[in-house]
Design an enzyme around this catalytic site. Sequence first.
Site, PDB file in Angstrom:
ATOM      1  NE  ARG A  21      -3.222   2.371   3.035  1.00  0.00           N
ATOM      2  CZ  ARG A  21      -2.722   3.309   3.834  1.00  0.00           C
ATOM      3  NH1 ARG A  21      -1.518   3.156   4.376  1.00  0.00           N
ATOM      4  NH2 ARG A  21      -3.411   4.403   4.082  1.00  0.00           N
ATOM      5  CG  ASP A 128      11.885 -16.762  10.006  1.00  0.00           C
ATOM      6  OD1 ASP A 128      10.921 -17.169  10.680  1.00  0.00           O
ATOM      7  OD2 ASP A 128      12.214 -17.253   8.915  1.00  0.00           O
ATOM      8  CG  MET A 170       7.218 -21.146  12.329  1.00  0.00           C
ATOM      9  SD  MET A 170       6.343 -20.469  10.899  1.00  0.00           S
ATOM     10  CE  MET A 170       5.717 -21.969  10.151  1.00  0.00           C
ATOM     11  CB  ALA A 187       8.727 -19.725  28.671  1.00  0.00           C
ATOM     12  CB  SER A 221       2.181 -24.852  34.440  1.00  0.00           C
ATOM     13  OG  SER A 221       2.404 -23.495  34.781  1.00  0.00           O
TER      14      SER A 221
END
Length: 333
Positions: A21, A128, A170, A187, A221
């Site tokens: 655009r 990436d 990924m 995490a 967890s």
Amino acid sequence: MKRIAVLTSGGDAPGMNACIRAITLTAHRMQMEVIGFRHGYNGLLKREYQPLHPGDVVDIIQRGGTILRSARCPEFVTAESAEKAARNLDNMHIDALLVIGGNGSFKGAEHLANYWNGNIITLPGTIDNDIAGTDGTIGYYTAIDTALEAIDKVRDTADAFERIFLIEVMGRHAGFIGLNSAIGSGAEQMLLPELLEDGEVNLEQIIRHVKVTRKKRGGCSYIIIITEHLYPGGASALADKLTAEMGVDCRPVILGHIQRGGSPVSMDRVLATKLGAYAVEAARDGKHLVMIGEQNGHVVEVPLADTRTMEKPLDPYLVKIQTDFFDLVKNPS
Ligand code: F6P
């Protein structure tokens, strides 16, 4: 300069449309015509293209994917294919070609430059973020947010069952999405290509860390972020291995292509718009074989060859923060 062309190539990335655009609107303002080749370099070989007018790019800034479609084009390494592309570009009186894509697409651009006299400018478009010379790539910021949204959901069920989850993100062979999604999701562990000792996943270290964490926190967890292509057989194989070695269920989640889709976040829309507009100005000024990127908030022109040879390390401070957090858990006071 009268006519420029644009194509999107390789893995699509949210924000590619915003870039198309910006290119179209900027070129129109400068009274240049814009041709969009479809399906990446394949469109260049097959003369599959469409004119791009301002009316064609209304309401696309918020859309993922690419209106020009994308593709990989393995044959675009031969002299014959580049000669054919050059002939087509000349016959269509194209003065400059703008390529939005990742490393593979940039290689194609350099290859084409050996056979074509027009100007070639590239724009970093890949989730990436593995392109040197630019702090961020178009699509990268959206991919992190998409990964985080999914990981937060996994965390809820992981908490409920006090389970271990191994989540594959990924990045091809780069840990940028992995590092940022590990930090953003809190995490407990991250396995990234840049951080592996001797290129190997250290199972013992992971198991020890799970045990120490659970000793400290009790049943809880535990989330491990792993970059794709890191472990033979991927996250599923590693989860099976950890389950067998620990005697505790470890479930794999492969986020896959959802990371490439969705509406681009503001960072990607603004980056794509900025780089797209600048690339047209660079084309007008006769720039050739440069990538238009962003460093410290400023648009930069980087020699295309440098994007191939320069290193792009992970942010060491981010790695340190996350590693320090691990150590706190590993060696509880
Ligand atoms: O380069 C973008 C990317 O999504 C990588 O993260 C991934 O490894 C690859 O493309 C997947 O490619 P394909 O969609 O062709 O399988």
